[in-house]
Design a protein around this motif. Structure first.
Motif, PDB file in Angstrom:
ATOM      1  N   ARG A 486     110.885  -4.691 -33.718  1.00 23.28           N
ATOM      2  CA  ARG A 486     110.142  -3.409 -33.960  1.00 23.28           C
ATOM      3  C   ARG A 486     111.276  -2.705 -32.844  1.00 23.28           C
ATOM      4  NH1 ARG A 486     105.525  -1.615 -29.771  1.00 23.28           N
ATOM      5  NH2 ARG A 486     105.480   0.895 -30.421  1.00 23.28           N
ATOM      6  N   ARG A 487     111.712  -1.427 -33.375  1.00 22.27           N
ATOM      7  CA  ARG A 487     112.355  -0.569 -33.231  1.00 22.27           C
ATOM      8  C   ARG A 487     111.821   1.053 -32.710  1.00 22.27           C
ATOM      9  NH1 ARG A 487     117.863  -2.005 -34.788  1.00 22.27           N
ATOM     10  NH2 ARG A 487     118.868  -1.179 -33.584  1.00 22.27           N
ATOM     11  N   ILE A 488     112.092   1.248 -31.356  1.00 17.29           N
ATOM     12  CA  ILE A 488     111.451   2.028 -31.143  1.00 17.29           C
ATOM     13  C   ILE A 488     112.291   2.919 -30.463  1.00 17.29           C
ATOM     14  CG2 ILE A 488     109.568   0.394 -29.010  1.00 17.29           C
ATOM     15  CD1 ILE A 488     111.244   0.519 -26.940  1.00 17.29           C
ATOM     16  N   PRO A 489     111.638   4.211 -29.900  1.00 15.28           N
ATOM     17  CA  PRO A 489     112.653   5.227 -30.139  1.00 15.28           C
ATOM     18  C   PRO A 489     113.171   5.465 -28.281  1.00 15.28           C
ATOM     19  CG  PRO A 489     110.060   6.284 -30.807  1.00 15.28           C
ATOM     20  CD  PRO A 489     110.054   4.734 -30.067  1.00 15.28           C
ATOM     21  N   GLY A 490     114.116   6.115 -29.062  1.00 16.14           N
ATOM     22  CA  GLY A 490     115.252   5.703 -27.496  1.00 16.14           C
ATOM     23  C   GLY A 490     116.256   5.413 -27.759  1.00 16.14           C
ATOM     24  N   THR A 491     117.006   5.441 -26.469  1.00 13.85           N
ATOM     25  CA  THR A 491     118.637   4.765 -26.567  1.00 13.85           C
ATOM     26  C   THR A 491     118.649   3.358 -25.529  1.00 13.85           C
ATOM     27  OG1 THR A 491     119.696   6.510 -27.546  1.00 13.85           O
ATOM     28  CG2 THR A 491     121.151   4.820 -26.223  1.00 13.85           C
ATOM     29  N   ALA A 492     118.982   2.561 -25.634  1.00 14.79           N
ATOM     30  CA  ALA A 492     119.397   2.009 -24.605  1.00 14.79           C
ATOM     31  C   ALA A 492     120.952   1.153 -24.353  1.00 14.79           C
ATOM     32  CB  ALA A 492     118.660   0.229 -24.931  1.00 14.79           C
ATOM     33  N   VAL A 493     121.507   1.468 -23.190  1.00 12.02           N
ATOM     34  CA  VAL A 493     122.206   1.033 -22.992  1.00 12.02           C
ATOM     35  C   VAL A 493     122.400  -0.884 -21.788  1.00 12.02           C
ATOM     36  CG1 VAL A 493     124.477   0.529 -21.606  1.00 12.02           C
ATOM     37  CG2 VAL A 493     123.194   2.992 -22.594  1.00 12.02           C
ATOM     38  N   PHE A 494     123.072  -1.590 -22.367  1.00  9.19           N
ATOM     39  CA  PHE A 494     123.244  -3.030 -21.615  1.00  9.19           C
ATOM     40  C   PHE A 494     124.923  -3.049 -21.205  1.00  9.19           C
ATOM     41  CE2 PHE A 494     119.606  -2.929 -25.450  1.00  9.19           C
ATOM     42  CZ  PHE A 494     118.785  -4.106 -24.558  1.00  9.19           C
ATOM     43  N   LEU A 495     124.664  -3.191 -20.300  1.00  5.09           N
ATOM     44  CA  LEU A 495     126.015  -3.159 -19.414  1.00  5.09           C
ATOM     45  C   LEU A 495     126.513  -4.667 -20.135  1.00  5.09           C
ATOM     46  CD1 LEU A 495     125.463  -0.864 -18.235  1.00  5.09           C
ATOM     47  CD2 LEU A 495     126.863  -1.606 -16.683  1.00  5.09           C
ATOM     48  N   ASP A 496     128.004  -4.948 -20.278  1.00 11.05           N
ATOM     49  CA  ASP A 496     128.222  -6.479 -21.028  1.00 11.05           C
ATOM     50  C   ASP A 496     129.986  -6.493 -19.930  1.00 11.05           C
ATOM     51  OD1 ASP A 496     128.386  -9.088 -22.133  1.00 11.05           O
ATOM     52  OD2 ASP A 496     129.968  -8.460 -23.332  1.00 11.05           O
ATOM     53  N   ARG A 497     130.213  -7.438 -20.092  1.00 11.99           N
ATOM     54  CA  ARG A 497     131.630  -7.710 -19.339  1.00 11.99           C
ATOM     55  C   ARG A 497     132.716  -8.017 -20.638  1.00 11.99           C
ATOM     56  NH1 ARG A 497     132.115 -10.120 -13.988  1.00 11.99           N
ATOM     57  NH2 ARG A 497     129.752 -10.584 -13.644  1.00 11.99           N
ATOM     58  N   GLY A 498     132.529  -8.116 -21.935  1.00  9.39           N
ATOM     59  CA  GLY A 498     133.365  -8.121 -22.736  1.00  9.39           C
ATOM     60  C   GLY A 498     132.259  -7.682 -23.851  1.00  9.39           C
ATOM     61  N   GLY A 499     133.139  -7.587 -25.367  1.00 10.96           N
ATOM     62  CA  GLY A 499     133.158  -7.245 -26.252  1.00 10.96           C
ATOM     63  C   GLY A 499     132.202  -9.157 -27.931  1.00 10.96           C
ATOM     64  N   LEU A 500     133.168 -10.029 -26.552  1.00  9.41           N
ATOM     65  CA  LEU A 500     132.304 -11.255 -27.222  1.00  9.41           C
ATOM     66  C   LEU A 500     130.977 -12.338 -27.193  1.00  9.41           C
ATOM     67  CD1 LEU A 500     135.828 -13.157 -26.194  1.00  9.41           C
ATOM     68  CD2 LEU A 500     135.136 -11.643 -28.775  1.00  9.41           C
ATOM     69  N   THR A 501     130.561 -11.863 -26.026  1.00  8.98           N
ATOM     70  CA  THR A 501     128.891 -12.465 -26.308  1.00  8.98           C
ATOM     71  C   THR A 501     127.930 -11.132 -25.740  1.00  8.98           C
ATOM     72  OG1 THR A 501     129.109 -12.624 -23.113  1.00  8.98           O
ATOM     73  CG2 THR A 501     130.210 -14.391 -24.833  1.00  8.98           C
ATOM     74  N   ALA A 502     126.687 -11.543 -26.231  1.00  7.87           N
ATOM     75  CA  ALA A 502     125.689 -10.921 -26.397  1.00  7.87           C
ATOM     76  C   ALA A 502     125.175 -11.268 -24.387  1.00  7.87           C
ATOM     77  CB  ALA A 502     124.790 -11.407 -27.045  1.00  7.87           C
ATOM     78  N   PRO A 503     124.995 -10.061 -23.961  1.00 11.88           N
ATOM     79  CA  PRO A 503     124.473  -9.545 -22.780  1.00 11.88           C
ATOM     80  C   PRO A 503     123.016  -9.963 -22.913  1.00 11.88           C
ATOM     81  CG  PRO A 503     124.860  -7.506 -23.882  1.00 11.88           C
ATOM     82  CD  PRO A 503     124.719  -7.925 -24.426  1.00 11.88           C
ATOM     83  N   ILE A 504     123.169 -11.034 -21.484  1.00 14.93           N
ATOM     84  CA  ILE A 504     121.775 -11.782 -21.254  1.00 14.93           C
ATOM     85  C   ILE A 504     120.226 -11.205 -21.807  1.00 14.93           C
ATOM     86  CG2 ILE A 504     120.246 -13.108 -19.876  1.00 14.93           C
ATOM     87  CD1 ILE A 504     123.057 -14.549 -18.883  1.00 14.93           C
ATOM     88  N   ALA A 505     120.248  -9.567 -21.015  1.00 16.12           N
ATOM     89  CA  ALA A 505     119.338  -8.657 -21.028  1.00 16.12           C
ATOM     90  C   ALA A 505     119.059  -8.614 -21.999  1.00 16.12           C
ATOM     91  CB  ALA A 505     119.728  -7.723 -20.182  1.00 16.12           C
TER      92      ALA A 505
END
Length: 642
Positions: A486-505
């Motif tokens: 399910r995709r809900i309206p709005g924007t989410a920003v996940f802070l990450d250390r790099g671009g190789l792994t998916a953020p835990i959050a």
């Protein structure tokens, strides 16, 4: 979020300006510039466990030893050689570690690993120096009150404590401001000690014979049983040399070198020779040759000026500690602390609040515990000689492997300088039971914290990579998920250390809430060595292979003078990628966090696990650091046993 410096961006340089030279005098040279206050006094101190008797031959020999020690260790080793080895303009032992580490590519040889470990020990010893220098410097100057009136002896410790509290209180104003205030005072100081020294030399010019190295060599060869132990006090003349290199990022090599050669070196040499001349004429002044070198009418003003100068002396190691801490954090040997950049023109001018408070408490404890400069003098040289020896060793390794210096130059030059360093270090070992244990204890404690943090971070990184998994694979799996996410309206920003792994959050949100925002930004920040970055150059966007799923990876650059402002970054994203501009006031922010607990793992012994977890508590709060709105910030993560 990584703080790595991209190699495509040139570091900020230091132009040779009068303001920087004056600032360097007020920050860098306070320590070494106040060494004449107590060096010769300590050498001939009758209370020393290995006293040097005072007679003309010994006076010539000691003054010559002091002069050539300053020339070899400070002028040759540091000013002419070591300060050429910088990491994007930064100096200090941690900079040498940075230069050594990449030499073997992805793999570290046994030699490199050993040198890196030795380098970390050198940085740890510098923290000991940062605690001892303010205590001994301010105490030695305030003790001059006893020359004017012995009845003032009881006020020495309280006055010293008040001065130290004031010194650490002004650090937040920044190195440049402190340097502009302290610089003119130090100019006056060096002129004053130079004039007093010249006056003393005029009374007994025969002391100038000590300029010849034959007196130093003759004293060492003919009285080695005395001279060797005397080296533990002679080394006080070069305390502060390591601060010249550690403070390199604050003012740059040209300014520091010019200030040393034009003013600091001549003034210190005149003072040492003037005191030697005074002792030749009157051996009874051995208890305070520096202050008694001045005319009686000038002694009280000199004490006031000396107190101001020794306060400034503490500045060099305080700012050096900031630099070493910042570099250690970037290299992964300390947690990320809040660092305030205080100059728009010099990347190295920083202020670290946590370190400032920690040093102030440590210095006050030393003042109240030892209560006199003579009690601290035996402890002072150990940290200095250890750091100097390690710095010399690492420098010549870099000179050979990175700069390709001829082997014979490295062997002969490095061998001679290391022999001098090791002589001083060995002499200070004889003072181990008389106080030299203190900097070693501080160094061992700091070394243990730094290596434990690095080891623990490596374990956590492995666990984190395993928990996060590949970012691209995770995003690709979302499109084929059954049932559809399910995709809900709005924007989410996940802070990450790099671009190789998916953020835990992000993984946790999908796993437990079974939803994902319509627009998802995975954001990574990198600090570059320029004061500020234009908005047009701020970000780069990667659609991760699918422009239609609303998930993007954004890499953002920040200047070192800019405090990270994550909420402002989404405004810079091309609206066509997100089907219209992002409503900043409705963005949700997600932080990934690993909650560490001591478990049954065998990688670290139980005491190091507890130390690693305790050290993690001093790290800067991520939400506050990135200026995230608390009411729209969600912290998600996992509890991990180490």
């Amino acid at each position: 979020m990584t703080d790595a410096v991209p190699t495509t961006v040139e570091p900020v340089g230091h132009q040779l300006r009068t303001g920087l030279v004056i600032g360097a005098l007020g920050v860098v040279f306070g320590d070494i510039g106040t060494s004449p206050i107590y060096t010769l006094q300590t050498v001939f101190d009758p209370g020393d466990p290995h006293p040097v008797s005072i007679n003309p031959d010994n006076i010539y020999g000691i003054v010559s030893l002091v002069f050539w020690s300053v020339m070899i260790i400070v002028t040759v080793t540091y000013v002419l050689l070591v300060m050429r080895a910088d990491n994007h303009g930064e100096g200090g032992v941690m900079a040498l570690i940075t230069l050594i580490s990449p030499l073997s590519g992805a793999r570290r040889t046994t030699t490199v690993r050993a040198l890196v470990t030795i380098g970390i020990l050198g940085a740890a010893l510098f923290f000991g120096d940062s605690m001892i220098t303010p205590a001994i410097s301010v105490l030695s100057a305030v003790e001059g009150l006893k020359v004017v009136s012995p009845g003032l002896a009881g006020w020495v410790v309280p006055i010293t404590a008040i001065i130290i509290i004031g010194l650490f209180s002004v650090q937040r104003r920044g190195t440049a401001v402190v340097g502009r205030f302290f610089g003119p005072v130090m100019v006056l100081w060096f002129v004053a000690i130079g004039v007093c020294g010249a006056w003393g030399i005029g009374a007994h010019p025969q002391i100038l014979r000590a300029l010849s190295p034959t007196y130093a060599l003759g004293f060492m060869a003919g009285h080695f049983h005395i001279a060797f132990f005397a080296l533990a006090a002679v080394v006080l003349s070069v305390t502060g040399a390591e601060a010249l290199y550690a403070d390199l990022g604050h003012f740059g090599r040209p300014s520091i070198s010019l200030a040393w050669i034009v003013l600091v070196l001549p003034a210190c040499v005149l003072s040492y020779f003037g005191q030697g001349a005074l002792l030749l004429g009157n051996q009874s002044v051995v208890n305070a040759p520096f202050f008694l070198l001045a005319p009686s009418w000038a002694q009280l003003p000199m004490i006031v000026l000396a107190t101001a100068a020794t306060v400034i002396a503490s500045q060099s190691v305080i700012t050096g500690a900031y630099s070493v801490t910042s570099q250690a954090a970037q290299l992964g040997y300390l947690p990320r602390l809040r660092v305030a950049h205080t100059s728009a023109s010099s990347i190295g001018q920083i202020y670290v609040p946590w370190i400032n408070g920690f040093l102030m408490v440590a210095v006050l404890i030393l003042v109240f515990a030892f209560r006199s400069s003579s009690a601290l003098a035996y402890a002072f040289g150990m940290a200095v000689t250890g750091t100097i020896t390690i710095t010399t060793l690492l420098f010549f390794y870099i000179a050979r492997t990175r700069w390709r210096w001829p082997l014979w130059v490295v062997v002969i030059g490095g061998g001679l300088l290391l022999t001098v360093d090791l002589l001083f270090f060995s002499a200070n070992l004889t003072k181990l039971v008389h106080g030299a244990w203190l900097p070693l204890l501080i160094g061992v404690c700091a070394f243990t914290v730094m290596t434990t943090w690095a080891k623990g971070q490596g374990i956590v990184a492995t666990i984190r990579d395993g928990a996060q998994g590949s970012l691209r694979q995770f995003v690709a799996a979302l499109t084929g998920r059954t049932p559809r996410l399910r995709r809900i309206p709005g924007t989410a920003v996940f802070l990450d250390r790099g671009g190789l792994t998916a953020p835990i959050a992000m993984r946790a949100n999908v796993k437990h809430n079974h939803v994902l925002h319509e627009h998802v930004i995975i954001l990574s920040l990198a600090t570059v060595p320029v004061p500020r970055v234009a908005d047009s150059d701020r970000i780069s966007v990667d659609d991760l292979g699918d422009r239609t799923d609303g998930i993007f990876f954004v890499s953002a650059k920040l200047g070192y003078m800019e405090r990270p402002n994550v909420p402002a970054i989404p405004r810079l994203i091309d609206p066509s990628l997100t089907e219209g501009p992002i409503d900043i006031d409705q963005v949700s922010y997600f932080l990934s966090k690993i909650d560490l607990v001591a478990g049954a793992g065998t990688e670290l012994p139980p005491w190091r696990k507890r130390l690693f977890i305790a050290t993690s508590y001093v790290a800067a709060d991520a939400a506050a650091y990135f200026q995230l709105p608390l009411q729209r910030t969600v912290v998600m993560g996992e509890r991990v046993e180490i």
